[in-house]
Design a protein around this motif. Structure first.
Motif, PDB file in Angstrom:
ATOM      1  N   GLU A 105     -11.392   5.084   3.690  1.00 55.38           N
ATOM      2  CA  GLU A 105     -10.936   5.985   2.638  1.00 55.38           C
ATOM      3  C   GLU A 105     -11.045   5.310   1.290  1.00 55.38           C
ATOM      4  OE1 GLU A 105      -7.037   7.124   3.899  1.00 55.38           O
ATOM      5  OE2 GLU A 105      -6.144   5.210   3.384  1.00 55.38           O
TER       6      GLU A 105
ATOM      7  N   LYS B 285       0.835  -1.199   0.000  1.00 56.09           N
ATOM      8  CA  LYS B 285       0.000   0.000   0.000  1.00 56.09           C
ATOM      9  C   LYS B 285       0.864   1.241   0.000  1.00 56.09           C
ATOM     10  CE  LYS B 285      -1.438   1.683   3.915  1.00 56.09           C
ATOM     11  NZ  LYS B 285      -2.402   1.995   4.975  1.00 56.09           N
ATOM     12  N   ALA B 286       0.456   2.205  -0.799  1.00 54.30           N
ATOM     13  CA  ALA B 286       1.032   3.545  -0.691  1.00 54.30           C
ATOM     14  C   ALA B 286       0.043   4.368   0.112  1.00 54.30           C
ATOM     15  CB  ALA B 286       1.246   4.150  -2.072  1.00 54.30           C
TER      16      ALA B 286
ATOM     17  N   GLU C 218     -10.156   1.343   1.829  1.00 54.00           N
ATOM     18  CA  GLU C 218      -9.219   0.902   2.863  1.00 54.00           C
ATOM     19  C   GLU C 218      -9.803   1.268   4.229  1.00 54.00           C
ATOM     20  OE1 GLU C 218      -5.073   2.306   3.150  1.00 54.00           O
ATOM     21  OE2 GLU C 218      -4.671   0.504   4.340  1.00 54.00           O
TER      22      GLU C 218
ATOM     23  N   GLU D 292      -9.889   4.507  -2.524  1.00 58.56           N
ATOM     24  CA  GLU D 292      -8.621   4.345  -3.237  1.00 58.56           C
ATOM     25  C   GLU D 292      -8.832   3.623  -4.569  1.00 58.56           C
ATOM     26  OE1 GLU D 292      -5.209   3.260  -1.047  1.00 58.56           O
ATOM     27  OE2 GLU D 292      -6.023   3.944   0.875  1.00 58.56           O
TER      28      GLU D 292
ATOM     29  N   LEU E 211      -8.665   1.935   7.810  1.00 58.22           N
ATOM     30  CA  LEU E 211      -7.472   2.240   8.601  1.00 58.22           C
ATOM     31  C   LEU E 211      -7.813   2.135  10.073  1.00 58.22           C
ATOM     32  CD1 LEU E 211      -6.262   5.491   6.814  1.00 58.22           C
ATOM     33  CD2 LEU E 211      -5.321   3.193   6.545  1.00 58.22           C
TER      34      LEU E 211
ATOM     35  N   GLY F 184      -3.447   4.839  -2.392  1.00 59.85           N
ATOM     36  CA  GLY F 184      -3.558   5.874  -1.355  1.00 59.85           C
ATOM     37  C   GLY F 184      -4.896   6.585  -1.413  1.00 59.85           C
ATOM     38  N   GLY F 185      -5.363   6.999  -0.253  1.00 63.28           N
ATOM     39  CA  GLY F 185      -6.659   7.664  -0.153  1.00 63.28           C
ATOM     40  C   GLY F 185      -6.666   8.972  -0.936  1.00 63.28           C
TER      41      GLY F 185
HETATM   42 MG    MG Z   1      -4.847   4.134   2.419  1.00 62.00          MG
END
Ligand code: MG
Ligand code: OOG
Length: 261
Positions: free
Chosen positions: A106, A61-62, A139, A108, A141, A232-233
């Protein structure tokens, strides 16, 4: 750089905080010598612990790749982390909040790779050529740090706040669409809670994959075919509660629904 014994101790502490979720102070409070490289050294150790438990790495994951996320978290450099198979949930899942501390969702774009990708400076075109398909992802978190507050080294050591992720919607060939301008809307209980364009991630989410590959290259590694990459979000991450129904709609890429119990 902290010595091996200290890095081992931090990794054991993080692994425990993730397995029986509880918060801990920012790692840099107890270990002021922890820097970004140390954070990744902790991640290497987490991976060794998890693989010894039979868990499988399926992707990377970025994170912190959009302005919205950087501003929300007060960090201005992307981070990279590990995606383990047992943290992937199918779309439509009911996700228990028991076992999560203060979950956030989020939106992505996920990439699924068909070729290995390696090198210090791969282009967006090379990323797209190596991609099998892209698809929407949510995602989930869950920072193991109090109040979801951290610095870059600490969040890297906590595997980028990774908890779970959901892939779904409509997989698309990456060349079939303009990945700079895909609209996305996230709803919770019927209300819009976040909106973005996919270009919010570094102008083009494939750039997050290119940065990930450059980071792997520095460490003598490649991105293997078959990997999943979360880019990434695009929006800031939104807190969720038990009972919440979250839908992510992505232009021309379908939608994902999940519910929290
Ligand atoms: Mg993320
Ligand atoms: C760190 C993880 C960032 C993203 O997509 O930006 C991340 C955090 O915000 O807790 O996954």
């Amino acid at each position: 750089m902290l010595d091996d014994a200290t890095l081992d101790r931090i990794a054991a502490q993080v692994a425990t905080a993730q397995a029986a979720p509880h918060t801990m102070p920012k790692l840099t409070e107890d270990y002021p010598g922890l820097d970004v490289d140390g954070g990744y050294a902790v991640q290497d150790r987490l991976l060794a612990i998890w693989e010894a438990q039979g868990r499988e790495l399926i992707g990377l994951k970025a994170g912190l790749t959009s302005k919205a996320k950087m501003a929300q978290m007060g960090v201005d450099v992307p981070s990279f982390g590990l995606l383990m198979r047992d943290t992937l949930d199918p779309e439509g899942s009911v996700i228990p909040t028991r076992g999560l501390i203060h979950p956030r969702v989020e939106a992505e774009v996920a990439f699924v790779m068909k070729h290995d990708l390696a090198g210090p400076d791969v282009s967006i075109d090379e990323v797209l050529d190596a991609t099998d398909f892209v698809q929407p992802a949510i995602e989930i978190l869950d920072s193991r740090f109090e109040k979801f507050r951290f610095d870059l080294a600490s969040v890297i050591a906590d595997n980028g706040s990774s908890a779970r992720f959901v892939m779904g919607g409509r997989p698309r060939r990456p060349r079939e669409m303009d990945l700079r301008t895909i609209g996305m809307v996230m709803e919770c209980n019927g209300e819009i809670i976040a909106m973005a364009s996919s270009g919010a991630v570094l102008g083009h989410p494939a750039r997050a994959v290119a940065m990930l590959v450059a980071w792997l290259h520095e460490r003598g590694r490649a991105l293997p075919a078959g990997s999943i990459v979360l880019s990434g979000g695009a929006t800031e991450a939104i807190a969720v509660q038990p009972g919440d129904a979250v839908i992510l709609r992505m232009q021309d890429m379908g939608e994902i629904s999940i519910r929290f119990s």
